[in-house]
Design an enzyme around this catalytic site. Structure first.
Site, PDB file in Angstrom:
ATOM      1  N   LYS A 128      11.321 -30.410 -55.363  1.00 51.07           N
ATOM      2  CA  LYS A 128      12.612 -30.545 -54.669  1.00 51.07           C
ATOM      3  C   LYS A 128      13.446 -29.307 -54.968  1.00 51.07           C
ATOM      4  CE  LYS A 128      16.640 -32.061 -55.451  1.00 51.07           C
ATOM      5  NZ  LYS A 128      17.355 -31.013 -54.683  1.00 51.07           N
TER       6      LYS A 128
ATOM      7  N   GLU B  67      14.905 -26.810 -68.544  1.00 50.88           N
ATOM      8  CA  GLU B  67      15.401 -25.440 -68.725  1.00 50.88           C
ATOM      9  C   GLU B  67      16.839 -25.438 -68.227  1.00 50.88           C
ATOM     10  OE1 GLU B  67      13.993 -22.987 -70.113  1.00 50.88           O
ATOM     11  OE2 GLU B  67      11.868 -23.499 -70.145  1.00 50.88           O
TER      12      GLU B  67
ATOM     13  N   CYS C 226      20.958 -17.679 -66.159  1.00 50.27           N
ATOM     14  CA  CYS C 226      21.085 -18.475 -67.381  1.00 50.27           C
ATOM     15  C   CYS C 226      21.018 -17.610 -68.646  1.00 50.27           C
ATOM     16  CB  CYS C 226      20.004 -19.543 -67.412  1.00 50.27           C
ATOM     17  SG  CYS C 226      18.366 -18.859 -67.162  1.00 50.27           S
TER      18      CYS C 226
ATOM     19  N   GLU D 108      29.449 -22.311 -70.018  1.00 50.12           N
ATOM     20  CA  GLU D 108      28.791 -21.394 -69.085  1.00 50.12           C
ATOM     21  C   GLU D 108      29.685 -21.194 -67.863  1.00 50.12           C
ATOM     22  OE1 GLU D 108      25.349 -23.045 -67.033  1.00 50.12           O
ATOM     23  OE2 GLU D 108      24.256 -21.191 -67.445  1.00 50.12           O
TER      24      GLU D 108
HETATM   25  P1  NAD Z   1      22.180 -28.218 -60.939  1.00 52.75           P
HETATM   26  O1  NAD Z   1      21.959 -28.897 -62.238  1.00 52.75           O
HETATM   27  O2  NAD Z   1      23.411 -28.503 -60.175  1.00 52.75           O
HETATM   28  O3  NAD Z   1      20.982 -28.526 -59.919  1.00 52.75           O
HETATM   29  C1  NAD Z   1      19.645 -28.219 -60.250  1.00 52.75           C
HETATM   30  C2  NAD Z   1      18.723 -29.106 -59.435  1.00 52.75           C
HETATM   31  O4  NAD Z   1      18.871 -30.453 -59.902  1.00 52.75           O
HETATM   32  C3  NAD Z   1      19.032 -29.137 -57.940  1.00 52.75           C
HETATM   33  O5  NAD Z   1      17.821 -29.156 -57.210  1.00 52.75           O
HETATM   34  C4  NAD Z   1      19.786 -30.455 -57.783  1.00 52.75           C
HETATM   35  O6  NAD Z   1      19.675 -30.999 -56.494  1.00 52.75           O
HETATM   36  C5  NAD Z   1      19.081 -31.325 -58.806  1.00 52.75           C
HETATM   37  N1  NAD Z   1      19.863 -32.468 -59.276  1.00 52.75           N
HETATM   38  C6  NAD Z   1      21.202 -32.557 -59.467  1.00 52.75           C
HETATM   39  N2  NAD Z   1      21.539 -33.791 -59.929  1.00 52.75           N
HETATM   40  C7  NAD Z   1      20.380 -34.496 -60.046  1.00 52.75           C
HETATM   41  C8  NAD Z   1      20.061 -35.816 -60.481  1.00 52.75           C
HETATM   42  N3  NAD Z   1      21.006 -36.660 -60.891  1.00 52.75           N
HETATM   43  N4  NAD Z   1      18.771 -36.187 -60.479  1.00 52.75           N
HETATM   44  C9  NAD Z   1      17.794 -35.358 -60.072  1.00 52.75           C
HETATM   45  N5  NAD Z   1      18.036 -34.091 -59.639  1.00 52.75           N
HETATM   46  C10 NAD Z   1      19.308 -33.666 -59.636  1.00 52.75           C
HETATM   47  O7  NAD Z   1      22.002 -26.680 -61.258  1.00 52.75           O
HETATM   48  P2  NAD Z   1      22.260 -25.464 -60.279  1.00 52.75           P
HETATM   49  O8  NAD Z   1      23.730 -25.380 -60.127  1.00 52.75           O
HETATM   50  O9  NAD Z   1      21.382 -25.567 -59.091  1.00 52.75           O
HETATM   51  O10 NAD Z   1      21.708 -24.222 -61.142  1.00 52.75           O
HETATM   52  C11 NAD Z   1      22.489 -23.571 -62.061  1.00 52.75           C
HETATM   53  C12 NAD Z   1      22.178 -24.062 -63.455  1.00 52.75           C
HETATM   54  O11 NAD Z   1      20.786 -23.857 -63.722  1.00 52.75           O
HETATM   55  C13 NAD Z   1      22.926 -23.290 -64.508  1.00 52.75           C
HETATM   56  O12 NAD Z   1      23.418 -24.156 -65.486  1.00 52.75           O
HETATM   57  C14 NAD Z   1      21.848 -22.386 -65.090  1.00 52.75           C
HETATM   58  O13 NAD Z   1      22.092 -21.958 -66.403  1.00 52.75           O
HETATM   59  C15 NAD Z   1      20.645 -23.227 -64.994  1.00 52.75           C
HETATM   60  N6  NAD Z   1      19.437 -22.390 -65.049  1.00 52.75           N
HETATM   61  C16 NAD Z   1      18.676 -22.412 -66.200  1.00 52.75           C
HETATM   62  C17 NAD Z   1      17.551 -21.611 -66.300  1.00 52.75           C
HETATM   63  C18 NAD Z   1      16.688 -21.623 -67.532  1.00 52.75           C
HETATM   64  O14 NAD Z   1      15.602 -21.054 -67.492  1.00 52.75           O
HETATM   65  N7  NAD Z   1      17.101 -22.224 -68.626  1.00 52.75           N
HETATM   66  C19 NAD Z   1      17.199 -20.777 -65.241  1.00 52.75           C
HETATM   67  C20 NAD Z   1      17.999 -20.774 -64.094  1.00 52.75           C
HETATM   68  C21 NAD Z   1      19.122 -21.604 -64.021  1.00 52.75           C
END
Ligand code: NAD
Length: 473
Positions: A172, A246, A280, A377
Site C-alpha cells: 500500500k 522504520e 528521516c 521531527e
Molecule cells: P505516515 O505515517 O503518515 O504514513 C506512512 C504510511 O502509513 C502511508 O502509506 C499511510 O497511508 C499509512 N498509514 C497511516 N495511518 C495508518 C494506519 N492507522 N494503519 C495502517 N497504515 C497507515 O508517514 P508519511 O507522512 O507518509 O512519511 C513521513 C514519515 O516517514 C516521517 O516521519 C519519516 O521520518 C518517516 N520515514 C522513515 C524512514 C526510515 O527509514 N526510518 C524513511 C522514510 C520516511
C-alpha cells in the site's frame, strides 16, 4: 484512463468505486485519481497473495534471484518515465532524482543476490543419535506500507527482501504518492508471477488499517511516522503479527572545534535541504562547539541563501516544494512557535507565495534543548543550530530525544570519533559526512525510530522464520 489497483495480475477499481485525487505539489493541481480502497479490496489482494505464495515460496533461490534482477533491468529501461512520475508526484527536482533511482535499482540487484544467501548457522549432532539443522522459511503474505518522501525507493526496501525470501506482498503506497508503485506493477507484470506483487491504493485509516488487521497477513512492514508506527503495532498485536517499523528521525550533527568546518557547512547546506528536508536521516539539529559556532552559522546561512528553489522540472532547481499544504502548514507553525520561544531565524522562515507548497530553506539558531523544534521531527527545509559547552554536553543533548535513527560527528580527532560513535544512541553514525547509504549496510532506528532493519542481509532475515529440524537416527 485513471490508474487502478493491481491484484492477481489484473487492473481493478476499488469495489466501492470510490477514488482519491493525486496532487502535484509544485502546482497544487490534480494529476489523476486512484482507487480509494477499503477492506473488501484488501481481502481480494491478500487472497491473491496467499494463493501465489503456494508456488512462489517453492521457487528456488536462483529463480527468484533471476526475476528480481529482471525487475532491476525493467526499472532501468523505464527510468525516464519513472523519474518523471516521481518528479511530478513528489516535487523532487530533476537534478536530484537520478541518485534516488540509482539506489533503487541497486537495492533490487542487491536483493537479487541476497535471495541466494539464505542460511542456517548450524548443523550437527547436538544430542546423541540426533542430527539438527536450521532452515529459514518465508513467512507468507507481507503487508508493506510505504511513505511519500521516497515512494519507489522506500517500497523497494520492503519488496526486495520480502520477495527474495520467498514471501508474496500486498503493497500500500502512500495516498499522496501512489503513482510510481503502480508503474512498478505495470513494468514487472510480465516478470513476477500473478499475485506475487499486489498494489492497493488507499488511505492509511481504511486500506492500511485493513491490511494490518487481516488474519492472513503474516507480517507488516511500515516506513512512516512514529504515530503511525504505534497505531500499527497496537493493531497488529490483535493477530500477533510480526511488525517491522522504520519511523521518524531527528538527526544530531556534532561539530567539534577541531572539525573541518567548511566541509561541514557544505554537507549540511546540501543534505539538510535535499528532498526539501523530507528525509528521516536529515541532518536536522546541529550542535556546534563554541570555537566554531559563529563561523558555522554565518557560513551555513550564506550557503542556504544560494539554494535555488522552484519548478522541479527546471534543471537548475535544487529544492522543490513540500509534499502538501498540510505539511507546509505544519512546518510553518513549528518555526513560528520556535521564534515565539526565543529562537532566531538567520535565513528563511516563511512560506513562498504562488501555486504549490513551497517554503524557504531556513536556519534557526539558539533554540533551547527542550524546544519543540529540537525535540520533534519537522520534515521540512529547516535546520536548528545550538551551541554546546563541552563534549559531555554534546553527547547528552544529542541523545536527549525520543528518536534514534541517525547522527553525525565532525572531528579530526580519531579518539573523539571513536568515543562519540560508541556513545551515540542511533542506528547509523557517520563521521565527517552525513546521509550516504549503501545497499549492503543496514538502515534502521533505535528507540522511537522503530525496530527492524531495511537493506543489507539483515533485512532478509526479518522476512523469514528460523526453523529447527531434528532427526533421530
Ligand atoms: P505516515 O505515517 O503518515 O504514513 C506512512 C504510511 O502509513 C502511508 O502509506 C499511510 O497511508 C499509512 N498509514 C497511516 N495511518 C495508518 C494506519 N492507522 N494503519 C495502517 N497504515 C497507515 O508517514 P508519511 O507522512 O507518509 O512519511 C513521513 C514519515 O516517514 C516521517 O516521519 C519519516 O521520518 C518517516 N520515514 C522513515 C524512514 C526510515 O527509514 N526510518 C524513511 C522514510 C520516511
Amino acid at each position: 484512463m485513471a490508474p487502478k489497483n493491481f491484484i492477481a495480475g489484473e487492473w481493478v477499481n476499488a469495489s466501492s468505486g470510490n477514488v482519491d485525487e493525486v496532487i502535484a505539489p509544485a502546482t497544487g493541481e490534480v494529476i489523476t485519481t486512484v482507487p480509494a480502497s477499503d477492506a473488501a479490496d484488501i481481502d481480494a489482494a491478500v487472497d491473491a497473495a496467499a494463493e501465489a505464495f503456494q508456488t512462489w515460496s517453492r521457487t528456488t533461490p536462483r529463480e527468484r534471484s533471476e526475476m528480481l534482477a529482471q525487475v532491476a533491468d525493467a526499472i532501468t529501461a523505464d527510468l525516464d518515465e519513472i523519474q518523471r512520475i516521481e518528479v511530478e508526484n513528489c516535487g523532487k527536482p530533476v537534478s536530484m532524482i537520478e541518485f534516488e533511482m540509482d539506489l533503487t535499482v541497486d537495492n533490487w540487484r542487491f536483493f537479487a543476490g541476497g535471495a541466494r544467501f539464505m542460511e542456517g548457522r548450524a548443523a550437527g549432532e547436538y544430542l546423541e543419535d540426533h542430527t539438527s539443522y536450521l532452515r529459514r522459511d518465508p513467512l507468507g503474505v507481507i503487508g508493506s506500507i510505504a511513505p511519500w518522501n521516497y515512494p519507489l525507493n522506500m517500497a523497494t526496501w520492503k519488496l526486495g527482501p520480502a520477495l527474495a525470501a520467498g514471501n508474496t506482498v500486498v503493497l500500500k503506497p502512500s495516498e499522496l504518492t501512489p503513482l510510481s508503485a503502480l508503474r512498478l506493477a505495470e513494468i514487472t507484470a510480465d516478470i513476477l508471477p500473478k499475485g506475487v506483487l499486489n498494489v492497493i491504493c488507499g488511505q492509511g485509516e481504511t486500506a492500511g488499517d485493513a491490511l494490518v488487521r487481516h488474519p492472513k497477513v503474516a507480517m507488516v512492514s511500515l516506513t512512516g511516522s512514529v504515530e503511525t508506527g504505534k497505531a500499527i503495532a497496537r493493531t497488529a498485536a490483535e493477530t500477533l503479527k510480526r511488525v517491522h517499523l522504520e519511523l521518524g528521525g531527528k538527526a544530531p550533527v556534532l561539530i567539534f572545534d577541531d572539525a573541518d568546518v567548511e566541509a561541514a557547512i557544505a554537507c549540511i547546506a546540501e543534505m539538510s535541504y535535499y528532498n526539501s528536508g523530507q528525509d528521516c536521516t536529515q541532518p536536522a539539529r546541529v550542535l556546534a562547539a563554541p570555537g566554531v559556532y559563529d563561523a558555522f552559522v554565518s557560513g551555513l546561512t550564506e550557503a542556504v541563501g544560494e539554494i535555488a528553489t522552484g519548478d522541479p522540472f527546471d534543471a537548475e532547481t535544487v529544492m522543490g516544494p513540500l509534499i502538501s499544504a498540510d505539511q507546509r502548514s505544519r512546518v510553518a507553525a513549528m518555526v513560528r512557535r520556535a521564534v515565539e520561544g526565543g529562537a532566531e531565524v538567520t535565513i528563511g522562515g516563511s512560506e513562498i507565495d504562488g501555486p504549490g507548497y513551497f517554503y524557504t530553506p531556513s536556519v534557526i539558531t539558539g533554540p533551547s534543548q527542550e524546544a519543540e523544534i529540537v525535540q520533534r521531527e519537522i520534515f521540512g527545509p529547516v535546520v536548528t543550530v545550538q551551541r554546546f559547552s563541552d563534549e559531555a554536553q554534546a553527547v547528552t543533548w544529542a541523545n536527549d530525544i525520543d528518536y534514534g535513527l541517525s547522527a553525525s560527528v565532525w572531528t579530526s580527532d580519531i579518539g573523539r570519533a571513536m568515543r562519540m560513535t560508541a556513545a551515540l544512541q542511533f542506528g547509523c553514525v557517520w563521521v565527517n559526512d552525513h546521509i550516504p547509504i549503501v545497499s549492503e549496510m543496514p538502515h534502521g532506528g533505535f528507540k522511537h525510530s522503530g525496530y527492524g532493519k531495511d537493506m543489507s542481509i539483515y533485512a532478509i532475515e526479518h522476512y523469514t522464520e528460523l526453523k529447527h529440524v531434528m532427526i533421530k537416527h
